[in-house]
Design a protein around this motif. Structure first.
Motif, PDB file in Angstrom:
ATOM      1  N   ASP A 124       0.726  -1.164  -0.069  1.00 18.64           N
ATOM      2  CA  ASP A 124       0.116   0.030  -0.048  1.00 18.64           C
ATOM      3  C   ASP A 124       0.897   1.293  -0.039  1.00 18.64           C
ATOM      4  O   ASP A 124       0.635   2.173  -0.938  1.00 18.64           O
ATOM      5  CB  ASP A 124      -0.944  -0.124   1.355  1.00 18.64           C
ATOM      6  CG  ASP A 124      -2.011  -1.028   0.972  1.00 18.64           C
ATOM      7  OD1 ASP A 124      -2.182  -1.661  -0.053  1.00 18.64           O
ATOM      8  OD2 ASP A 124      -3.106  -1.173   1.881  1.00 18.64           O
ATOM      9  N   GLU A 125       1.827   1.323   0.989  1.00 16.15           N
ATOM     10  CA  GLU A 125       2.534   2.519   1.019  1.00 16.15           C
ATOM     11  C   GLU A 125       3.671   2.630  -0.195  1.00 16.15           C
ATOM     12  O   GLU A 125       3.678   3.727  -0.809  1.00 16.15           O
ATOM     13  CB  GLU A 125       3.600   2.381   2.242  1.00 16.15           C
ATOM     14  CG  GLU A 125       2.828   2.758   3.424  1.00 16.15           C
ATOM     15  CD  GLU A 125       2.019   4.147   3.539  1.00 16.15           C
ATOM     16  OE1 GLU A 125       2.568   5.059   3.007  1.00 16.15           O
ATOM     17  OE2 GLU A 125       0.781   3.793   3.991  1.00 16.15           O
TER      18      GLU A 125
ATOM     19  N   ARG B 123      -7.562   8.720  -0.024  1.00 20.64           N
ATOM     20  CA  ARG B 123      -6.654   7.954  -1.176  1.00 20.64           C
ATOM     21  C   ARG B 123      -7.476   7.026  -2.102  1.00 20.64           C
ATOM     22  O   ARG B 123      -7.135   7.130  -3.076  1.00 20.64           O
ATOM     23  CB  ARG B 123      -5.545   7.198  -0.342  1.00 20.64           C
ATOM     24  CG  ARG B 123      -4.639   8.376   0.485  1.00 20.64           C
ATOM     25  CD  ARG B 123      -3.283   7.425   1.018  1.00 20.64           C
ATOM     26  NE  ARG B 123      -2.183   8.449   1.342  1.00 20.64           N
ATOM     27  CZ  ARG B 123      -1.110   7.727   1.918  1.00 20.64           C
ATOM     28  NH1 ARG B 123      -0.966   6.633   1.824  1.00 20.64           N
ATOM     29  NH2 ARG B 123      -0.123   8.670   2.441  1.00 20.64           N
TER      30      ARG B 123
ATOM     31  N   TRP C 269       1.306   3.388  -3.321  1.00 18.79           N
ATOM     32  CA  TRP C 269       1.007   4.929  -3.214  1.00 18.79           C
ATOM     33  C   TRP C 269       2.077   5.913  -3.546  1.00 18.79           C
ATOM     34  O   TRP C 269       1.670   6.893  -4.360  1.00 18.79           O
ATOM     35  CB  TRP C 269       0.311   5.383  -1.889  1.00 18.79           C
ATOM     36  CG  TRP C 269      -0.227   6.707  -1.717  1.00 18.79           C
ATOM     37  CD1 TRP C 269       0.590   7.687  -1.013  1.00 18.79           C
ATOM     38  CD2 TRP C 269      -1.551   7.227  -2.219  1.00 18.79           C
ATOM     39  NE1 TRP C 269      -0.092   8.942  -1.155  1.00 18.79           N
ATOM     40  CE2 TRP C 269      -1.167   8.640  -1.836  1.00 18.79           C
ATOM     41  CE3 TRP C 269      -2.370   6.748  -3.086  1.00 18.79           C
ATOM     42  CZ2 TRP C 269      -2.460   9.471  -2.362  1.00 18.79           C
ATOM     43  CZ3 TRP C 269      -3.203   7.884  -3.352  1.00 18.79           C
ATOM     44  CH2 TRP C 269      -3.440   8.932  -3.093  1.00 18.79           C
TER      45      TRP C 269
ATOM     46  N   ALA D  93      -0.290  14.268  -2.530  1.00 19.50           N
ATOM     47  CA  ALA D  93       0.999  14.058  -1.453  1.00 19.50           C
ATOM     48  C   ALA D  93       0.187  14.501   0.138  1.00 19.50           C
ATOM     49  O   ALA D  93       0.660  14.323   1.116  1.00 19.50           O
ATOM     50  CB  ALA D  93       2.184  15.124  -1.684  1.00 19.50           C
ATOM     51  N   GLY D  94      -0.774  15.410  -0.003  1.00 19.79           N
ATOM     52  CA  GLY D  94      -1.603  15.862   1.245  1.00 19.79           C
ATOM     53  C   GLY D  94      -2.601  14.967   1.474  1.00 19.79           C
ATOM     54  O   GLY D  94      -3.250  15.163   2.483  1.00 19.79           O
ATOM     55  N   LEU D  95      -2.787  13.874   0.861  1.00 18.52           N
ATOM     56  CA  LEU D  95      -4.050  12.905   1.394  1.00 18.52           C
ATOM     57  C   LEU D  95      -3.321  11.691   2.189  1.00 18.52           C
ATOM     58  O   LEU D  95      -2.529  11.210   1.923  1.00 18.52           O
ATOM     59  CB  LEU D  95      -4.446  12.249   0.096  1.00 18.52           C
ATOM     60  CG  LEU D  95      -5.110  13.174  -0.765  1.00 18.52           C
ATOM     61  CD1 LEU D  95      -5.853  12.488  -2.300  1.00 18.52           C
ATOM     62  CD2 LEU D  95      -6.363  13.972  -0.184  1.00 18.52           C
ATOM     63  N   HIS D  96      -3.802  11.692   3.462  1.00 17.14           N
ATOM     64  CA  HIS D  96      -3.395  10.640   4.340  1.00 17.14           C
ATOM     65  C   HIS D  96      -4.472   9.780   4.834  1.00 17.14           C
ATOM     66  O   HIS D  96      -3.980   8.580   5.368  1.00 17.14           O
ATOM     67  CB  HIS D  96      -2.739  11.473   5.457  1.00 17.14           C
ATOM     68  CG  HIS D  96      -1.527  12.313   5.183  1.00 17.14           C
ATOM     69  ND1 HIS D  96      -0.424  11.801   4.834  1.00 17.14           N
ATOM     70  CD2 HIS D  96      -1.486  13.584   5.223  1.00 17.14           C
ATOM     71  CE1 HIS D  96       0.455  12.970   4.603  1.00 17.14           C
ATOM     72  NE2 HIS D  96      -0.197  14.017   4.627  1.00 17.14           N
ATOM     73  N   ASP D  97      -5.764  10.136   4.806  1.00 24.04           N
ATOM     74  CA  ASP D  97      -6.781   9.221   4.933  1.00 24.04           C
ATOM     75  C   ASP D  97      -7.163   8.155   4.092  1.00 24.04           C
ATOM     76  O   ASP D  97      -6.972   8.450   2.669  1.00 24.04           O
ATOM     77  CB  ASP D  97      -8.249  10.134   5.228  1.00 24.04           C
ATOM     78  CG  ASP D  97      -9.285   9.312   5.534  1.00 24.04           C
ATOM     79  OD1 ASP D  97     -10.080   9.265   4.633  1.00 24.04           O
ATOM     80  OD2 ASP D  97      -9.350   8.847   6.506  1.00 24.04           O
ATOM     81  N   LEU D  98      -7.491   6.951   4.524  1.00 27.51           N
ATOM     82  CA  LEU D  98      -7.659   5.839   3.851  1.00 27.51           C
ATOM     83  C   LEU D  98      -8.746   5.957   2.502  1.00 27.51           C
ATOM     84  O   LEU D  98      -8.348   5.850   1.322  1.00 27.51           O
ATOM     85  CB  LEU D  98      -7.979   4.620   4.434  1.00 27.51           C
ATOM     86  CG  LEU D  98      -8.336   3.034   3.503  1.00 27.51           C
ATOM     87  CD1 LEU D  98      -6.933   3.047   2.882  1.00 27.51           C
ATOM     88  CD2 LEU D  98      -8.774   2.077   4.506  1.00 27.51           C
TER      89      LEU D  98
END
Length: 489
Positions: free
Chosen positions: A353-354, A461, A357, A453-458
């Motif tokens: 996933d990481e 994304r 992404w 790059a500012g998206l962190h919520d699952l």
């Protein structure tokens, strides 16, 4: 005291009511009546059936079985073997079932009992003849329909939604023309699809407008559904062409007034086929790339696989990706016709996933990759060279015949005009469309990259993966590539 005469039922059948002019039910009923009289039986009833004898399920056959159970020892009289059915296995099956229920089947002209081995041999031979004769009829019909299509006439069948059949004074079908009531609906559907609207939104608009669907069904409650819209958008006949295949595999194309150009149709198909819908995660162990990840070896999807390990400290869960086509049982895969794959590695979903992404953000931040994804959506010009060759050959043949037979100019012109019109339309359609100008990809890539790059919520994304239709390809050694589709327009 004399015993009562045995009871009999007459059985007639025609495929269509038009057959009454040839070997109709009145003629068949008379032959049955005479046969019952000759044998000294009382004719209880005559069953009149209008149905194809090649059909597997027939309501009248069920009625035969019910009569056989109501009247033990009943005699069923058919005028000919092919009136029982048109397929050998159907004929033999009906006779066998009636005999099992205590009835006896007779056909006019066959003196021996069909319960005897001689009678069954005769019935088997005549059943084969009936099927052979039926195959000849269907082949002649097929050839006739193909010959009509080869003359650019609508050969048979219901027209697509939005069209109606144009007929001559005898009622024979000639061609198709847009229906004044439903053709605007078809054009509106394609316009909305070209504008980027999805099938659910188009169906909802048609429902709000009170537009009747093509084929109202009980399940749809007489309303437009996504299936109705997709059926319209997938029907190539709206480009004004419908191919018909002949009995020997040859193809004739019937042309009529189009509602969309081939380029527009290709554009719609690209939009529809590229659009995927992903549900929000419904598991306690959601994976970012679920539904977007593909096996680089077989092209199949990778499923989210969960396992656990129990220790003194409690239960620890492990979530991984694995190829669906690898862990299917080999025997079951053969039975179900499923793919098999040798991609047996199980990939840790957190690492994938990481890393996936990060690769996706990198690709979306690359102006060249973004331009390539957007450029792949450009429509290409259709190839009508085969049809153009046919038209030019037909026009040359018309001119040759006109010179040979000294035909008047007005006759030649009337014959050439439709061909010239179609020729000009196809030549215009083959002109390569002007590519849509791409925006400034450098600025767009920087903007998109900063946003991602500012998206962190699952879920945020996953929404981005859905929007850009991302696909991550995983091989034995890990991630191989990421692909995305940029919808334009």
């Amino acid at each position: 005291m004399t015993s009562p005469a045995p009871l009999a039922v007459g059985c007639t059948r025609v495929s269509t009511l038009q057959q009454d002019d040839n070997y109709g039910q009145a003629t068949q009923a008379e032959e049955i009546r005479m046969e019952a009289q000759r044998r000294g039986w009382t004719l209880l009833d005559t069953v009149y059936e209008v149905e194809s004898g090649a059909k597997e399920e027939r309501a009248t056959v069920a009625r035969y079985y019910a009569l056989a159970e109501q009247h033990p020892g009943l005699h069923f009289i058919f005028p000919r073997v092919d009136r029982i059915g048109r397929r050998a296995h159907l004929i033999l099956g009906i006779v066998s079932e009636l005999h099992k229920r205590g009835a006896t089947v007779h056909t006019v002209g066959i003196p021996m009992s069909l319960r005897s081995k001689e009678g069954m041999l005769m019935l088997t031979m005549l059943s084969g003849v009936a099927e052979f004769d039926y195959s000849g009829i269907t082949e002649r019909l097929h050839r006739g329909k193909y010959a009509k299509a080869a003359r650019n006439l609508w050969p048979h069948g219901s027209p697509p939604y939005g069209y109606r059949i144009v007929r001559d004074e005898r009622g024979k079908s000639l061609t198709l023309e847009p229906h004044p009531d439903t053709a605007p609906v078809v054009r509106r559907i394609f316009e909305r699809a070209l504008a980027g609207e999805g099938s659910p939104h188009i169906a909802a608009e048609l429902i709000r407008a009170g537009t009747p669907p093509p084929r109202p069904t009980k399940s749809s409650q007489g309303l437009w559904t996504v299936r109705h819209v997709l059926y319209v958008l997938a029907n190539e006949a709206y480009t004004g062409r419908r191919p018909f295949t002949g009995p020997d595999g040859e193809t004739a194309v019937v042309t009529f007034e189009p509602m969309v150009t081939p380029a527009e149709f290709a554009r719609v198909r690209a939009l529809v086929s590229g659009r995927r819908h992903h549900r929000p995660a419904r598991t306690r162990f959601p994976a970012l790339w679920a539904g977007h990840i593909r096996c680089a070896m077989c092209g199949g999807s990778l499923s989210v696989f969960r396992n656990h390990n129990d220790t003194k400290k409690g239960r620890t869960y492990y979530v991984s990706y694995r190829c669906r086509n690898t862990y299917q049982g080999s025997a079951m895969a053969v039975v179900k016709g499923m793919k098999t794959c040798t991609h047996r590695r199980i990939h840790n979903h957190l690492k994938i996933d990481e890393a996936g992404w990060a690769l996706f953000v990198q690709a979306m931040s690359d102006p060249a990759a973004l331009a390539q994804a957007a450029g792949g959506q450009q429509p290409s010009a259709p190839d009508h060279s085969a049809r153009l060759g046919e038209l030019r050959g037909q026009m040359a043949d018309i001119v040759r015949r006109a010179v040979l037979h000294g035909l008047p100019d007005e006759v030649v012109t009337a014959a050439l005009d439709p061909l010239r019109t179609e020729l000009a339309a196809l030549e215009r359609d083959m002109v390569m469309p002007v590519p849509e100008p791409l925006p400034d990809m450098t600025a767009l890539a920087a903007q998109v990259g900063a946003h991602l790059a500012g998206l962190h919520d699952l879920e945020a994304r996953r929404e981005a993966l859905d929007t850009w239709q991302a696909r991550l390809y995983l091989g034995m050694e890990g991630i191989e590539r990421v692909e995305m589709t940029v919808q334009r327009g």
